[in-house]
Write a protein that holds these residues in place. Structure first.
Motif, PDB file in Angstrom:
ATOM      1  N   LYS A 404       2.701  -3.687 -11.955  1.00 40.43           N
ATOM      2  CA  LYS A 404       1.879  -2.483 -11.861  1.00 40.43           C
ATOM      3  C   LYS A 404       0.403  -2.874 -11.872  1.00 40.43           C
ATOM      4  CE  LYS A 404       4.980   0.883 -14.029  1.00 40.43           C
ATOM      5  NZ  LYS A 404       5.117   1.892 -15.117  1.00 40.43           N
ATOM      6  N   PRO A 405      -0.407  -2.233 -11.028  1.00 38.25           N
ATOM      7  CA  PRO A 405      -1.849  -2.481 -11.093  1.00 38.25           C
ATOM      8  C   PRO A 405      -2.454  -1.805 -12.315  1.00 38.25           C
ATOM      9  CG  PRO A 405      -1.177  -1.511  -8.980  1.00 38.25           C
ATOM     10  CD  PRO A 405      -0.044  -1.335  -9.926  1.00 38.25           C
ATOM     11  N   LEU A 406      -3.539  -2.351 -12.791  1.00 36.46           N
ATOM     12  CA  LEU A 406      -4.308  -1.673 -13.830  1.00 36.46           C
ATOM     13  C   LEU A 406      -4.810  -0.342 -13.292  1.00 36.46           C
ATOM     14  CD1 LEU A 406      -6.454  -4.564 -15.361  1.00 36.46           C
ATOM     15  CD2 LEU A 406      -4.837  -3.123 -16.614  1.00 36.46           C
ATOM     16  N   LYS A 407      -4.637   0.716 -14.080  1.00 41.04           N
ATOM     17  CA  LYS A 407      -5.085   2.042 -13.650  1.00 41.04           C
ATOM     18  C   LYS A 407      -6.552   2.233 -13.999  1.00 41.04           C
ATOM     19  CE  LYS A 407      -3.041   4.636 -11.884  1.00 41.04           C
ATOM     20  NZ  LYS A 407      -2.912   4.776 -10.406  1.00 41.04           N
ATOM     21  N   VAL A 408      -7.369   1.388 -13.417  1.00 45.17           N
ATOM     22  CA  VAL A 408      -8.812   1.448 -13.619  1.00 45.17           C
ATOM     23  C   VAL A 408      -9.478   1.278 -12.259  1.00 45.17           C
ATOM     24  CG1 VAL A 408     -10.808   0.365 -14.711  1.00 45.17           C
ATOM     25  CG2 VAL A 408      -8.619   0.444 -15.935  1.00 45.17           C
ATOM     26  N   ALA A 409     -10.351   2.220 -11.898  1.00 43.50           N
ATOM     27  CA  ALA A 409     -11.091   2.131 -10.630  1.00 43.50           C
ATOM     28  C   ALA A 409     -10.161   1.772  -9.472  1.00 43.50           C
ATOM     29  CB  ALA A 409     -12.214   1.097 -10.756  1.00 43.50           C
ATOM     30  N   ASP A 410      -9.147   2.623  -9.252  1.00 38.08           N
ATOM     31  CA  ASP A 410      -8.137   2.306  -8.245  1.00 38.08           C
ATOM     32  C   ASP A 410      -7.894   3.434  -7.249  1.00 38.08           C
ATOM     33  OD1 ASP A 410      -6.970   4.143  -9.926  1.00 38.08           O
ATOM     34  OD2 ASP A 410      -5.068   3.066 -10.140  1.00 38.08           O
ATOM     35  N   HIS A 411      -8.757   4.435  -7.209  1.00 40.12           N
ATOM     36  CA  HIS A 411      -8.482   5.617  -6.390  1.00 40.12           C
ATOM     37  C   HIS A 411      -8.552   5.306  -4.894  1.00 40.12           C
ATOM     38  CE1 HIS A 411      -8.592   7.685 -10.159  1.00 40.12           C
ATOM     39  NE2 HIS A 411      -9.820   7.255 -10.383  1.00 40.12           N
ATOM     40  N   SER A 412      -9.547   4.543  -4.481  1.00 37.00           N
ATOM     41  CA  SER A 412      -9.621   4.139  -3.075  1.00 37.00           C
ATOM     42  C   SER A 412      -8.498   3.160  -2.738  1.00 37.00           C
ATOM     43  CB  SER A 412     -10.979   3.505  -2.770  1.00 37.00           C
ATOM     44  OG  SER A 412     -12.021   4.447  -2.921  1.00 37.00           O
ATOM     45  N   MET A 413      -8.130   2.315  -3.705  1.00 35.98           N
ATOM     46  CA  MET A 413      -7.019   1.398  -3.506  1.00 35.98           C
ATOM     47  C   MET A 413      -5.728   2.171  -3.237  1.00 35.98           C
ATOM     48  SD  MET A 413      -8.212  -1.736  -3.820  1.00 35.98           S
ATOM     49  CE  MET A 413      -9.505  -1.008  -2.808  1.00 35.98           C
ATOM     50  N   ASP A 414      -5.518   3.245  -4.012  1.00 34.73           N
ATOM     51  CA  ASP A 414      -4.308   4.054  -3.822  1.00 34.73           C
ATOM     52  C   ASP A 414      -4.329   4.768  -2.477  1.00 34.73           C
ATOM     53  OD1 ASP A 414      -3.267   3.288  -6.241  1.00 34.73           O
ATOM     54  OD2 ASP A 414      -3.786   5.126  -7.301  1.00 34.73           O
ATOM     55  N   GLY A 415      -5.468   5.364  -2.134  1.00 36.59           N
ATOM     56  CA  GLY A 415      -5.558   6.074  -0.856  1.00 36.59           C
ATOM     57  C   GLY A 415      -5.296   5.160   0.328  1.00 36.59           C
ATOM     58  N   ALA A 416      -5.851   3.954   0.275  1.00 35.81           N
ATOM     59  CA  ALA A 416      -5.631   2.995   1.366  1.00 35.81           C
ATOM     60  C   ALA A 416      -4.172   2.569   1.429  1.00 35.81           C
ATOM     61  CB  ALA A 416      -6.528   1.778   1.164  1.00 35.81           C
ATOM     62  N   ARG A 417      -3.581   2.313   0.263  1.00 33.07           N
ATOM     63  CA  ARG A 417      -2.169   1.917   0.229  1.00 33.07           C
ATOM     64  C   ARG A 417      -1.284   3.023   0.800  1.00 33.07           C
ATOM     65  NH1 ARG A 417       1.346   3.100  -3.774  1.00 33.07           N
ATOM     66  NH2 ARG A 417      -0.299   3.454  -5.316  1.00 33.07           N
ATOM     67  N   TYR A 418      -1.583   4.264   0.444  1.00 32.06           N
ATOM     68  CA  TYR A 418      -0.784   5.380   0.954  1.00 32.06           C
ATOM     69  C   TYR A 418      -0.760   5.400   2.480  1.00 32.06           C
ATOM     70  CZ  TYR A 418      -0.855   7.601  -3.716  1.00 32.06           C
ATOM     71  OH  TYR A 418      -0.695   7.898  -5.039  1.00 32.06           O
ATOM     72  N   VAL A 419      -1.928   5.318   3.098  1.00 34.87           N
ATOM     73  CA  VAL A 419      -1.973   5.477   4.556  1.00 34.87           C
ATOM     74  C   VAL A 419      -1.440   4.243   5.273  1.00 34.87           C
ATOM     75  CG1 VAL A 419      -4.372   4.667   4.879  1.00 34.87           C
ATOM     76  CG2 VAL A 419      -3.367   6.334   6.473  1.00 34.87           C
ATOM     77  N   VAL A 420      -1.664   3.065   4.717  1.00 31.38           N
ATOM     78  CA  VAL A 420      -1.126   1.845   5.327  1.00 31.38           C
ATOM     79  C   VAL A 420       0.396   1.850   5.275  1.00 31.38           C
ATOM     80  CG1 VAL A 420      -0.906  -0.657   5.041  1.00 31.38           C
ATOM     81  CG2 VAL A 420      -3.162   0.413   4.992  1.00 31.38           C
ATOM     82  N   ARG A 421       0.944   2.119   4.103  1.00 29.82           N
ATOM     83  CA  ARG A 421       2.400   2.098   3.943  1.00 29.82           C
ATOM     84  C   ARG A 421       3.079   3.213   4.736  1.00 29.82           C
ATOM     85  NH1 ARG A 421       6.536  -1.261   3.201  1.00 29.82           N
ATOM     86  NH2 ARG A 421       8.372  -0.109   2.537  1.00 29.82           N
ATOM     87  N   SER A 422       2.471   4.401   4.708  1.00 31.16           N
ATOM     88  CA  SER A 422       3.110   5.565   5.334  1.00 31.16           C
ATOM     89  C   SER A 422       3.096   5.511   6.859  1.00 31.16           C
ATOM     90  CB  SER A 422       2.427   6.854   4.860  1.00 31.16           C
ATOM     91  OG  SER A 422       2.519   6.998   3.454  1.00 31.16           O
ATOM     92  N   THR A 423       2.204   4.705   7.432  1.00 32.83           N
ATOM     93  CA  THR A 423       2.127   4.602   8.902  1.00 32.83           C
ATOM     94  C   THR A 423       2.668   3.280   9.421  1.00 32.83           C
ATOM     95  OG1 THR A 423      -0.147   3.728   8.812  1.00 32.83           O
ATOM     96  CG2 THR A 423       0.110   6.130   8.997  1.00 32.83           C
ATOM     97  N   LYS A 424       3.331   2.512   8.586  1.00 36.75           N
ATOM     98  CA  LYS A 424       3.762   1.172   8.986  1.00 36.75           C
ATOM     99  C   LYS A 424       4.613   1.204  10.244  1.00 36.75           C
ATOM    100  CE  LYS A 424       5.771  -3.115   7.214  1.00 36.75           C
ATOM    101  NZ  LYS A 424       6.287  -3.830   6.016  1.00 36.75           N
TER     102      LYS A 424
END
Length: 434
Positions: A404-424
């Motif tokens: 699990k990633p540290l839940k600190v300063a990760d909001h842009s990280m999550d948004g990028a992961r969502y769109v990359v994974r969801s459009t693979k």
């Protein structure tokens, strides 16, 4: 039906001891372990004990893709008949339940069953409680469990409680380790595979193997290529370099399409959206084009869902390429837990889809893209650029065998992961990844 000849380690894996009640194949991706398991399962359906059988995995979709479709390719759809509506697959006349174990409550799906055998895909990502329930249901005399998995952390429950207690283990080098039967030894036969154990690929497509090895880096290389159960430690994206991955927005290449937007939603934390495009270059790349962000902690003003929707829609309407052309994202992928915001966006005419929130797979996708220089970021994605260097694994989760990633300063990280994974499924072949 053409006979399938097993060679090398796959042939050794097929020689299952009579005492084995669990047959576990772990190790590298595309190493042949699933093919070997499927052939063993087909034989088991024909010659195993009478009774109800089960095929399990993370979800019904992954079971269909990873197990049922390959079985149909090997033996033909007339012998492998899958009926999605009933959640059953008929294999050589044997009826098998198809069960997805995607969360802790999924153990209830099999509670009370009596099983004569089970085939389990991606065993390491199945909840431990569901796995234990599955083991307890295999009560028909002679019942056997076949499972495959990729390595996880060294404290993972599957490794500690099961795989390391194998009575016979063929390690990744082909060396056999046998333990005498005892209280701490399970009737478990384990074979660990390396990528190079796939003799068909080694002989017929060595270029593919070389390319696959390039796609993994750091943690994922050690696990998915070298078959090591190692801990997730330190930076998640150690290959990240602004000089290498960041371009000026004015230098944005021409785009084939804007695949989507990934959104992380926060009430007291930031709400972030990032747009992902696919370039028209000779070697196409993915590019995070632009980022919208609102953080109430920076303004001391907490916006309602109505207000957030208004600002997001204004950003979407203003998305432009430096050449002045309008950019229209094909999909909006939202944090699956953001039910209230999703409802508000739908009311405002913005259709959203729940993002694929497979954290480990999503992180691996982004890491591979960065390592291969297939993902670039414009300087408008300021949150992503700020968060990427410090994005790290959570050491407390690692101690528990979790990634699990540290839940600190990760909001842009999550948004990028969502769109990359969801459009693979839209970009994978376009940029030359397998």
């Amino acid at each position: 039906m053409q006979p399938v000849a097993l060679q090398g380690k796959a042939a050794r894996a097929a020689r299952i001891p009579d005492w084995a009640r669990i047959v576990a194949y772990d190790g590298a991706v595309r190493s042949g372990k699933t093919t070997g398991e499927l052939l063993m399962w087909a034989s088991y359906c024909l010659h195993g004990p009478d009774g109800l059988l089960l095929i399990g995995g993370r979800t019904e979709r992954t079971i269909a893709n990873n197990l049922i479709l390959p079985l149909q390719e090997i033996f033909g759809p007339e012998r492998i008949v899958y009926t999605r509506a009933t959640g059953r697959v008929n294999i050589f006349g044997r009826d098998c339940l198809v069960v997805g174990f995607n969360d802790e409550s999924s153990r209830e799906k099999i509670q009370g069953l009596t099983l004569a055998g089970a085939l389990l895909d991606e065993g390491a990502v199945v909840p431990e409680s569901a796995f234990q329930m599955l083991i307890s249901r295999l009560s028909v005399p002679g019942a056997r469990l076949f499972l495959t998995c990729n390595p996880e952390g060294p404290e993972h429950w599957l490794l500690k409680k099961y795989l390391q207690r194998a009575r016979l283990w063929v390690d990744k080098h082909g060396v056999e380790h046998e333990k005498p039967a005892g209280d701490d030894v399970l009737n478990l036969f384990r074979v660990t595979f390396l990528l190079d154990d796939n003799t068909w690929l080694v002989k017929n497509n060595p270029e593919y193997i070389a390319e696959l090895k390039k796609q993994y880096t750091g943690l994922w290389y050690r696990r998915m290529i070298e078959s090591e159960w190692v801990a997730a430690e330190g930076a998640i994206y150690p290959m990240w370099s602004p000089a290498r991955h960041v371009i000026a927005w004015e230098d944005l290449p021409p785009l084939q399409r804007v695949l989507g937007v990934g959104m992380d939603y926060g009430t007291t934390n930031a709400t972030v959206a990032l747009a992902l495009g696919l370039t028209t270059e000779e070697q196409p790349r993915l590019v995070l084009i632009d980022e919208w962000r609102y953080d109430s902690r920076e303004t001391d003003v907490r916006l309602t869902d109505v207000e957030l929707s208004e600002r997001l829609r204004a950003w979407l309407a203003g998305l432009r390429h430096p050449d002045g052309s309008v950019l229209e994202p094909e999909h909006i992928f939202l944090d699956p837990s953001a039910a209230s915001f999703s409802e508000q966006l739908w009311k405002d005419g913005v259709r959203t889809w729940p993002a694929d929130n497979d954290v480990t797979e999503g992180l691996a996708d982004v890491a591979s893209l960065l390592a291969l220089d297939r993902l670039i970021v414009t300087d408008r994605c300021k949150g992503f650029i700020k968060e990427a260097p410090a994005y790290s694994w959570d050491p407390k989760a690692t101690e528990k065998g979790l990634d699990k990633p540290l839940k600190v300063a990760d909001h842009s990280m999550d948004g990028a992961r969502y769109v990359v994974r969801s459009t693979k499924h839209l970009w994978q072949r376009a940029i030359g990844l397998r």
